[in-house]
Design an enzyme around this catalytic site. Structure first.
Site, mmCIF file in Angstrom:
data_model
loop_
_atom_site.group_PDB
_atom_site.id
_atom_site.type_symbol
_atom_site.label_atom_id
_atom_site.label_comp_id
_atom_site.label_asym_id
_atom_site.label_seq_id
_atom_site.Cartn_x
_atom_site.Cartn_y
_atom_site.Cartn_z
ATOM 1 N N THR A 24 71.114 63.580 59.323
ATOM 2 C CA THR A 24 72.028 62.435 59.207
ATOM 3 C C THR A 24 73.005 62.579 58.047
ATOM 4 O O THR A 24 74.156 62.147 58.134
ATOM 5 C CB THR A 24 71.206 61.127 59.081
ATOM 6 O OG1 THR A 24 70.566 60.902 60.341
ATOM 7 C CG2 THR A 24 72.064 59.944 58.734
ATOM 8 N N SER A 51 67.399 67.052 62.882
ATOM 9 C CA SER A 51 66.161 67.805 62.646
ATOM 10 C C SER A 51 65.143 67.609 63.763
ATOM 11 O O SER A 51 64.196 68.382 63.880
ATOM 12 C CB SER A 51 65.557 67.454 61.291
ATOM 13 O OG SER A 51 64.937 66.200 61.313
ATOM 14 N N THR A 81 65.891 63.723 57.992
ATOM 15 C CA THR A 81 64.706 63.113 57.389
ATOM 16 C C THR A 81 63.511 63.070 58.345
ATOM 17 O O THR A 81 62.372 62.991 57.895
ATOM 18 C CB THR A 81 65.016 61.679 56.912
ATOM 19 O OG1 THR A 81 65.459 60.891 58.021
ATOM 20 C CG2 THR A 81 66.070 61.680 55.826
ATOM 21 N N ASP A 82 63.785 63.109 59.666
ATOM 22 C CA ASP A 82 62.668 62.930 60.610
ATOM 23 C C ASP A 82 61.650 64.070 60.575
ATOM 24 O O ASP A 82 60.468 63.837 60.809
ATOM 25 C CB ASP A 82 63.203 62.748 62.039
ATOM 26 C CG ASP A 82 63.732 61.338 62.256
ATOM 27 O OD1 ASP A 82 63.198 60.410 61.615
ATOM 28 O OD2 ASP A 82 64.677 61.165 63.047
HETATM 29 N N1 ASP Z 1 67.183 62.128 63.268
HETATM 30 C C1 ASP Z 1 67.764 62.450 61.994
HETATM 31 C C2 ASP Z 1 67.277 63.830 61.613
HETATM 32 O O1 ASP Z 1 66.112 63.982 61.352
HETATM 33 C C3 ASP Z 1 67.390 61.424 61.009
HETATM 34 C C4 ASP Z 1 67.870 61.654 59.597
HETATM 35 O O2 ASP Z 1 68.332 62.688 59.209
HETATM 36 O O3 ASP Z 1 67.751 60.673 58.812
HETATM 37 O O4 ASP Z 1 68.043 64.760 61.617
#
Ligand code: ASP
Length: 177
Positions: free
Chosen positions: A12, A55, A86-87
């Site tokens: 993100t 991710s 973050t995932d």
């Molecule tokens: N779905 C995103 C990822 O993991 C969420 C994020 O980055 O906050 O790439």
């Protein structure tokens, strides 16, 4: 001059809004343009974009590619900051811990809940704090988010709180603890 390798993988933090698609998505890396806003007079941040994906779409092959890039640079002895979605940030952190059991440099994973440049984004804060943390921490794999540093095997993403929280128990079943 302190050299820091900044490996970008997407997530993100790097998302952009596409008018054509009508949604945010990962395209080209935009970290470089935000780095220029920081005053880092004694720091040479070398940006290495290796992929730009959410991710949740990262494959084992992608993580092997990350390890290959790090293995190439590790002998130089400089810290790493890795921007990542973050995932699955914890998953990648644990993988790096298992792959590099005797690291001699700090490796800091970071990302954002809201893309760089968007209203209310936490991206530049996390990036700045991670660069600082990578200069101060000892060897190991860490996640740095929202002013906090977590060892990669003692952290989880809390979706309700919109941040990462410490876990008292190691989340790395294959690890040394
Ligand atoms: N779905 C995103 C990822 O993991 C969420 C994020 O980055 O906050 O790439």
């Amino acid at each position: 001059m302190q050299i820091i390798y900044l490996i970008t993988t997407g997530g993100t933090i790097e998302k952009v809004y596409s008018e054509q698609l009508g949604k945010v998505h990962n395209s080209a890396s935009k970290i470089g343009q935000y780095l220029t806003r920081l005053r880092l007079p004694d720091c040479d941040v070398r940006v290495i974009p290796i992929m730009n994906k959410d991710s949740l779409e990262m494959t084992q092959e992608d993580r092997v590619g990350l390890v290959a890039e790090m293995s190439r640079l590790l002998p130089e002895g400089h810290p790493f900051v890795i921007t990542h979605g973050t995932d699955t940030m914890v998953e990648t952190g644990l993988y790096l811990q298992r792959t590099f059991p005797s690291l001699h440099v700090p490796v800091v994973l970071t990302g954002a809940m809201t893309p760089l440049g968007f209203e209310g984004s936490d991206g530049l804060q996390n990036l700045t704090e991670s660069l600082m943390a990578s200069r101060l921490l000892g060897p190991g794999v860490y996640i740095v988010m929202h002013g906090r540093v977590f060892p990669a095997d003692h952290v989880r993403k809390d979706r309700d709180l919109g941040t990462f929280v410490e876990t008292t128990q190691s989340v790395n079943p294959g690890g040394s603890e």
